[in-house]
Scaffold this motif. Structure first.
Motif, PDB file in Angstrom:
ATOM      1  N   TYR A  11      -1.586  -4.748  -8.635  1.00 23.36           N
ATOM      2  CA  TYR A  11      -2.215  -3.929  -7.593  1.00 23.36           C
ATOM      3  C   TYR A  11      -2.459  -2.516  -8.107  1.00 23.36           C
ATOM      4  O   TYR A  11      -3.545  -1.948  -7.900  1.00 23.36           O
ATOM      5  CB  TYR A  11      -1.307  -3.911  -6.364  1.00 23.36           C
ATOM      6  N   MET A  12      -1.492  -1.951  -8.786  1.00 21.85           N
ATOM      7  CA  MET A  12      -1.651  -0.601  -9.333  1.00 21.85           C
ATOM      8  C   MET A  12      -2.766  -0.560 -10.375  1.00 21.85           C
ATOM      9  O   MET A  12      -3.533   0.405 -10.443  1.00 21.85           O
ATOM     10  CB  MET A  12      -0.335  -0.121  -9.943  1.00 21.85           C
TER      11      MET A  12
ATOM     12  N   ASN B  86       0.834  -1.207   0.000  1.00 22.86           N
ATOM     13  CA  ASN B  86       0.000   0.000   0.000  1.00 22.86           C
ATOM     14  C   ASN B  86       0.871   1.260   0.000  1.00 22.86           C
ATOM     15  O   ASN B  86       0.629   2.207  -0.743  1.00 22.86           O
ATOM     16  CB  ASN B  86      -0.920  -0.024   1.219  1.00 22.86           C
TER      17      ASN B  86
ATOM     18  N   LYS C 191       2.429   1.963  -3.312  1.00 23.44           N
ATOM     19  CA  LYS C 191       1.426   2.559  -4.203  1.00 23.44           C
ATOM     20  C   LYS C 191       1.336   4.070  -3.995  1.00 23.44           C
ATOM     21  O   LYS C 191       1.299   4.851  -4.954  1.00 23.44           O
ATOM     22  CB  LYS C 191       0.060   1.910  -3.944  1.00 23.44           C
TER      23      LYS C 191
END
Length: 259
Positions: free
Chosen positions: A224-225, A22, A25
């Motif tokens: 994830y991105m 996280n 990110k």
């Protein structure tokens, strides 16, 4: 900013729960803004909460990193309307009663195969937050309940994690050399760009590269991105987002103790 996307991750601080993913990110988003302010659409409030075991040095380093990133971003006047990072101290039930209803996006991003169960994601769902997460634990049931259009599933599956682990076929350095966004972030971790001491986050840097990224943070980063981008685009269409939110609430009954 109540109109910003409240992106929330509250749970015990642990390497496999990947608060680090996280944070990477958020660093990527900030770097993107630095290079081209017009390339960042929307407004974000990233909220963290959770406790670390007293002797768990690595977890405490993650907390320190979250605070360092928060200080960097929150101290940049250009980011005032774009992004804020918050760590809610002393996370407990009373605080949870405020955070769960406030959340828009529920971060359930543990390495697949490591999270045997979960209750936090159920509480977020019942309060109308949409899940971004790996296909593991109760995320599997959430996805079955609401479908792919009302949650954002990404990353390695449990069987893939097991296969990489058993065969030792994963090389974290490959991610470093082939992903320029990741490379920039990792170099920042190993410098004085966040704090005065360039060695402050060396243990985190080493865990990813020297010790080959045991929890596949770098491997799952691109997916994830991409999932986060889908979530932000979805949030940009309020009618679609509120529909998904209501759908999550309506389907959360399967997690009731009375079922």
């Amino acid at each position: 900013d109540p109109h910003s996307l409240f992106d929330v991750q509250v749970k015990r601080i642990h390497a496999y729960k990947r608060q680090l993913l996280n944070v990477l990110k958020i660093m990527a988003l900030y770097n993107q803004f630095q290079e081209d302010p017009n390339s960042v659409d929307g407004s974000f409030t990233f909220i963290f909460g959770g406790k670390a075991a007293p002797g768990y040095h690595y977890a405490k380093s993650i907390i320190k990193l979250i605070h360092a990133v928060a200080q960097k971003i929150n101290g940049d006047p250009r980011m005032k309307e774009i992004c804020k990072v918050v760590f809610m101290e002393n996370f407990n039930v009373s605080l949870a009663e405020r955070i769960y209803p406030a959340a828009d996006l529920s971060e359930q991003i543990s390495t697949a195969g490591k999270e045997a169960s979960g209750t936090g994601n159920m509480k977020f769902m019942m309060n109308g937050a949409l899940t971004i997460g790996t296909l593991d634990g109760a995320n599997v049931e959430i996805r079955e309940a609401v479908g792919d259009e009302h949650c954002f599933i990404f990353g390695l599956r449990a069987e893939e994690v097991i296969d990489y682990t058993l065969n030792r076929s994963y090389k974290a350095w490959d991610q470093y050399h082939t992903n320029s966004i990741l490379k920039e972030i990792l170099e920042q971790l190993n410098s004085d760009s966040l704090v005065e001491n360039p060695q402050e986050f060396r243990a985190i840097y080493d865990s990813l590269l020297l010790y080959n990224d045991e929890f596949f943070v770098l491997k799952d980063f691109p997916a994830y991105m991409e999932a986060f981008q889908r979530a932000t685009e979805h949030y940009g269409e309020p009618e679609k987002w509120y529909s998904s939110s209501l759908y999550n609430i309506a389907e959360s009954g399967r997690f009731s103790s009375d079922r």
